[in-house]
Design a protein around this motif. Structure first.
Motif, PDB file in Angstrom:
ATOM      1  N   SER A  67       1.055  -1.536   0.076  1.00 18.37           N
ATOM      2  CA  SER A  67      -0.214  -0.325   0.078  1.00 18.37           C
ATOM      3  C   SER A  67       0.687   1.371   0.329  1.00 18.37           C
ATOM      4  CB  SER A  67      -0.676  -0.417   1.375  1.00 18.37           C
ATOM      5  OG  SER A  67      -1.627   1.467   1.154  1.00 18.37           O
ATOM      6  N   PHE A  68       1.870   1.241   1.466  1.00 21.79           N
ATOM      7  CA  PHE A  68       2.409   2.090   1.194  1.00 21.79           C
ATOM      8  C   PHE A  68       3.791   2.844  -0.366  1.00 21.79           C
ATOM      9  CE2 PHE A  68       3.923   4.949   4.564  1.00 21.79           C
ATOM     10  CZ  PHE A  68       4.306   6.050   4.095  1.00 21.79           C
ATOM     11  N   VAL A  69       4.282   1.946  -0.759  1.00 23.66           N
ATOM     12  CA  VAL A  69       4.681   2.226  -1.799  1.00 23.66           C
ATOM     13  C   VAL A  69       3.801   1.657  -2.975  1.00 23.66           C
ATOM     14  CG1 VAL A  69       6.137   0.804  -3.476  1.00 23.66           C
ATOM     15  CG2 VAL A  69       6.269   0.487  -1.155  1.00 23.66           C
ATOM     16  N   SER A  70       2.881   1.678  -2.935  1.00 28.16           N
ATOM     17  CA  SER A  70       1.426   1.592  -4.144  1.00 28.16           C
ATOM     18  C   SER A  70       1.498   3.369  -4.092  1.00 28.16           C
ATOM     19  CB  SER A  70       0.402   1.305  -4.514  1.00 28.16           C
ATOM     20  OG  SER A  70       0.840   0.128  -5.103  1.00 28.16           O
ATOM     21  N   LEU A  71       1.106   4.220  -2.630  1.00 25.38           N
ATOM     22  CA  LEU A  71       0.969   5.562  -3.185  1.00 25.38           C
ATOM     23  C   LEU A  71       1.445   6.344  -3.394  1.00 25.38           C
ATOM     24  CD1 LEU A  71      -0.678   4.971   1.119  1.00 25.38           C
ATOM     25  CD2 LEU A  71      -2.314   5.697  -1.343  1.00 25.38           C
TER      26      LEU A  71
END
Length: 197
Positions: A67-71
């Motif tokens: 999630s964080f990397v995709s954000l």
């Protein structure tokens, strides 16, 4: 198959939300514009996305990174489409390091183990409280106090709601210690980044 479906949903939603935070920097009201440009903003989004699929602790850690990397990648893509140059390396690296903790904490909060829920909620509350303190004391001259106050209120509300849910002296003590520890560690990190050490 469920893991793959959850990963796909979290990645797709994170890419979309990351892109929206880039656009939001231009149109959010000043009172809450810091949401689109603060660690707590992406932390909140990651927590909501991971908690929504109610994963195990380990899978929550993986989803936290995804999630964080995709954000970050969504933000990068949207920024490039807006004609802005943005390197995802710094925040992507932070996502790889912080993502497992944020994802595992989110999974713990919605899980059934009381001590883990207390640790998870305390850790996440600490992120909100530390960011709120930072905003109200360090960048207060250039940002509105509204978003930072909301962070403090949300962090406090998370502690209170978790304490009411868990009810035992032991779990509430764990919750309070985790909140204080996370707030202290993150506040120290902010101070170091700002050269106050």
């Amino acid at each position: 198959m469920t893991h793959l479906r959850h990963a796909a949903v979290v990645i797709a939603a994170s890419l979309l939300l990351g892109g929206l935070t880039s656009w939001a920097q231009g149109f959010l009201p000043e009172a809450v514009s810091s949401f689109a440009n603060s660690p707590s903003g992406w932390t909140i989004l990651t927590v909501l996305l991971v908690a929504a699929v109610r994963p195990s602790l380990g899978w929550g850690a993986v989803l936290g990174v995804l999630s964080f990397v995709s954000l970050v990648l969504g933000y990068t893509i949207a920024s490039e489409l807006r004609g802005l140059t943005y390197s995802p390396v710094y925040w992507g690296a932070i996502g790889v390091v912080a993502g497992p903790f944020v994802g595992a904490a989110a999974a713990a909060v919605v899980g059934r183990h009381p001590v883990r829920a207390a640790l998870g909620a305390g850790s996440l509350a600490g992120v909100l409280v530390a960011d709120g303190i930072y905003g109200l004391t360090v960048v207060d001259a250039t940002t509105s106090p509204v978003y930072w106050t909301i962070c403090l209120v949300l962090g406090t509300a998370l502690v209170v709601a978790t304490a009411v849910r868990l009810r035992t002296v032991t779990t509430v003590a764990v919750l309070l210690v985790a909140t204080a520890a996370a707030t202290g560690v993150l506040s120290a990190g902010y101070a170091k980044l700002n050269g106050e050490w």
